[in-house]
Design a protein around this motif. Structure first.
Motif, PDB file in Angstrom:
ATOM      1  N   THR A  14     -50.038  32.428  25.746  1.00  0.00           N
ATOM      2  CA  THR A  14     -51.066  31.729  26.179  1.00  0.00           C
ATOM      3  C   THR A  14     -51.121  30.812  25.990  1.00  0.00           C
ATOM      4  OG1 THR A  14     -52.781  33.912  26.621  1.00  0.00           O
ATOM      5  CG2 THR A  14     -53.596  31.935  25.870  1.00  0.00           C
ATOM      6  N   LYS A  15     -50.613  30.154  24.305  1.00  0.00           N
ATOM      7  CA  LYS A  15     -50.594  28.913  23.910  1.00  0.00           C
ATOM      8  C   LYS A  15     -49.706  27.986  24.121  1.00  0.00           C
ATOM      9  CE  LYS A  15     -51.812  31.096  18.985  1.00  0.00           C
ATOM     10  NZ  LYS A  15     -51.040  30.971  17.485  1.00  0.00           N
ATOM     11  N   ALA A  16     -48.599  29.126  25.040  1.00  0.00           N
ATOM     12  CA  ALA A  16     -47.460  27.929  25.385  1.00  0.00           C
ATOM     13  C   ALA A  16     -48.390  27.559  26.953  1.00  0.00           C
ATOM     14  CB  ALA A  16     -46.330  28.637  25.809  1.00  0.00           C
ATOM     15  N   VAL A  17     -48.914  28.160  27.156  1.00  0.00           N
ATOM     16  CA  VAL A  17     -49.258  27.945  29.306  1.00  0.00           C
ATOM     17  C   VAL A  17     -50.908  26.720  28.373  1.00  0.00           C
ATOM     18  CG1 VAL A  17     -50.548  28.413  31.030  1.00  0.00           C
ATOM     19  CG2 VAL A  17     -48.492  30.041  29.734  1.00  0.00           C
ATOM     20  N   GLU A  21     -49.813  23.416  30.286  1.00  0.00           N
ATOM     21  CA  GLU A  21     -50.514  22.575  31.286  1.00  0.00           C
ATOM     22  C   GLU A  21     -50.545  21.371  31.106  1.00  0.00           C
ATOM     23  OE1 GLU A  21     -53.163  26.507  32.557  1.00  0.00           O
ATOM     24  OE2 GLU A  21     -54.001  25.693  31.069  1.00  0.00           O
ATOM     25  N   HIS A  22     -50.664  20.814  29.677  1.00  0.00           N
ATOM     26  CA  HIS A  22     -51.146  18.937  30.063  1.00  0.00           C
ATOM     27  C   HIS A  22     -49.537  18.434  29.874  1.00  0.00           C
ATOM     28  CE1 HIS A  22     -54.926  20.076  29.511  1.00  0.00           C
ATOM     29  NE2 HIS A  22     -54.687  20.332  28.411  1.00  0.00           N
ATOM     30  N   GLN A  23     -48.793  19.120  29.721  1.00  0.00           N
ATOM     31  CA  GLN A  23     -47.112  18.604  29.923  1.00  0.00           C
ATOM     32  C   GLN A  23     -47.019  18.441  31.201  1.00  0.00           C
ATOM     33  OE1 GLN A  23     -46.262  17.066  27.074  1.00  0.00           O
ATOM     34  NE2 GLN A  23     -47.951  17.394  25.647  1.00  0.00           N
ATOM     35  N   ALA A  32     -43.571  30.649  31.517  1.00  0.00           N
ATOM     36  CA  ALA A  32     -44.654  31.444  31.048  1.00  0.00           C
ATOM     37  C   ALA A  32     -45.918  31.664  31.654  1.00  0.00           C
ATOM     38  CB  ALA A  32     -45.161  30.160  30.131  1.00  0.00           C
ATOM     39  N   LEU A  33     -45.892  31.526  32.751  1.00  0.00           N
ATOM     40  CA  LEU A  33     -47.127  32.149  33.136  1.00  0.00           C
ATOM     41  C   LEU A  33     -46.485  33.823  33.666  1.00  0.00           C
ATOM     42  CD1 LEU A  33     -48.568  29.558  35.349  1.00  0.00           C
ATOM     43  CD2 LEU A  33     -50.141  30.409  33.676  1.00  0.00           C
TER      44      LEU A  33
END
Length: 211
Positions: A14-17, A21-23, A32-33
């Motif tokens: 969840t942290k990775a997502v 999402e902003h990259q 990751a999803l």
């Protein structure tokens, strides 16, 4: 312990997502999803897992492994027709590797003949212990649905002769024999043999529940 590790993994994904999402790293975000979807499935958070799988497939419909994982989840939550739609859309290579959920989906949607078309070629060549036991279990279900008791009996015979000391194999054969009018005594004997060969209390409980 497994749940704790899965919860930790879900938090990390969840942290990775949130970061991705902003990259401008679309493939990493989809990975990751997809991985979070698998972990959420382990945690029993099925709706959230489906949302992750659908998000991945919405952006990359060619992600066949995600389709397989989504289909397994749909099967496990009583939605076999939807599972079959996902499996029917697979490429031939991935579809061949997804024989178990594909055959299970055919059986759950009342298509045992199609299940046999998937299972029989593999039964003829498979030598791996776990694969043969899984194949036999589905074959017995398909033959039972088609009331082909003679063919089912041959599969049960194969389980008993090939894996005489395997508790799971013997329990599967016993469960089918218990459904046959003249096999009840033999089924009980097999069930007790399976209990004697069970590896641990958890396996014994699973066998007992099938009695």
């Amino acid at each position: 312990a497994v749940t704790a590790r899965a919860s930790e993994a879900e938090s990390l994904y969840t942290k990775a997502v949130g970061i991705l999402e902003h990259q401008d790293y679309k493939e990493l975000l989809l990975a990751a999803l997809a991985n979070r979807g698998m972990v959420l499935t382990l945690l029993g958070r099925y709706d959230e897992a489906l949302r992750d799988y659908d998000r991945v497939l919405g952006q990359n419909p060619s992600q066949d492994l995600v389709k397989v994982n989504k289909a397994r989840l749909l099967l496990g939550t009583g939605r076999p027709h939807e599972a079959l739609q996902e499996l029917d859309a697979l490429d031939n290579t991935t579809r061949a590797g997804a024989w178990h959920p594909l055959a299970a989906a055919y059986l759950a949607t009342g298509q045992p003949q199609k299940a046999l078309q998937v299972l029989l070629p593999l039964w003829a060549v498979s030598s791996d212990r776990l694969s043969r036991i899984r194949l036999a279990e589905l074959l017995l279900e398909a033959y039972s649905d088609l009331t082909q008791s003679e063919s089912a009996s041959k599969v049960a015979d194969a389980l008993e002769s090939e894996f005489p000391d395997d508790a799971e194999a013997i329990a599967i054969a016993a469960e089918w024999r218990a459904s046959q009018p003249d096999n009840f005594d033999r089924a009980i004997s097999l069930f007790y043999g399976a209990l004697d060969n069970a590896a641990d209390s958890r396996q014994k409980d699973r066998i007992t529940l099938s009695l």
